[in-house]
Design a protein around this motif. Sequence first.
Motif, mmCIF file in Angstrom:
data_model
loop_
_atom_site.group_PDB
_atom_site.id
_atom_site.type_symbol
_atom_site.label_atom_id
_atom_site.label_comp_id
_atom_site.label_asym_id
_atom_site.label_seq_id
_atom_site.Cartn_x
_atom_site.Cartn_y
_atom_site.Cartn_z
ATOM 1 N N GLN A 74 0.822 -1.188 0.000
ATOM 2 C CA GLN A 74 0.000 0.000 0.000
ATOM 3 C C GLN A 74 0.871 1.259 0.000
ATOM 4 O O GLN A 74 0.542 2.251 -0.656
ATOM 5 C CB GLN A 74 -0.908 0.008 1.225
ATOM 6 C CG GLN A 74 -1.870 1.150 1.252
ATOM 7 C CD GLN A 74 -2.781 1.105 2.465
ATOM 8 O OE1 GLN A 74 -2.536 0.384 3.423
ATOM 9 N NE2 GLN A 74 -3.848 1.875 2.431
ATOM 10 N N TYR A 76 4.007 1.617 -1.171
ATOM 11 C CA TYR A 76 4.812 1.818 -2.366
ATOM 12 C C TYR A 76 4.060 1.496 -3.652
ATOM 13 O O TYR A 76 4.657 1.369 -4.710
ATOM 14 C CB TYR A 76 6.090 0.977 -2.282
ATOM 15 C CG TYR A 76 6.985 1.434 -1.144
ATOM 16 C CD1 TYR A 76 7.543 2.689 -1.158
ATOM 17 C CD2 TYR A 76 7.237 0.593 -0.079
ATOM 18 C CE1 TYR A 76 8.350 3.123 -0.113
ATOM 19 C CE2 TYR A 76 8.044 1.011 0.967
ATOM 20 C CZ TYR A 76 8.595 2.275 0.939
ATOM 21 O OH TYR A 76 9.386 2.690 1.972
ATOM 22 N N GLY A 77 2.756 1.312 -3.551
ATOM 23 C CA GLY A 77 1.920 1.146 -4.747
ATOM 24 C C GLY A 77 2.221 -0.111 -5.526
ATOM 25 O O GLY A 77 2.804 -0.066 -6.600
#
Length: 78
Positions: A74, A76-77
């Motif tokens: 979440q 660092y995508g």
Amino acid sequence: MLLALQIILVITAVLMTVFVLLHKGKGGGLSSLFGGGVQSNLSGSTIVEKNLDRYTILMAVIWIACIVALNLLQAYGG
């Protein structure tokens, strides 16, 4: 990947709850207040109890790893 980790997180949380509830009481809790603590443990810790401890610890480690992985994904995508 995110969905798989969430599913593993839920499964390990449920299994860890079941494993904790399967443990024998060590005494001194509410069960002893109502007469549940009258029985004495003559044999101490059994093989089943030791294995249950190992499974509970394993589920806790997997659960914590899923939480950390989900947080990293979440942040660092992923």
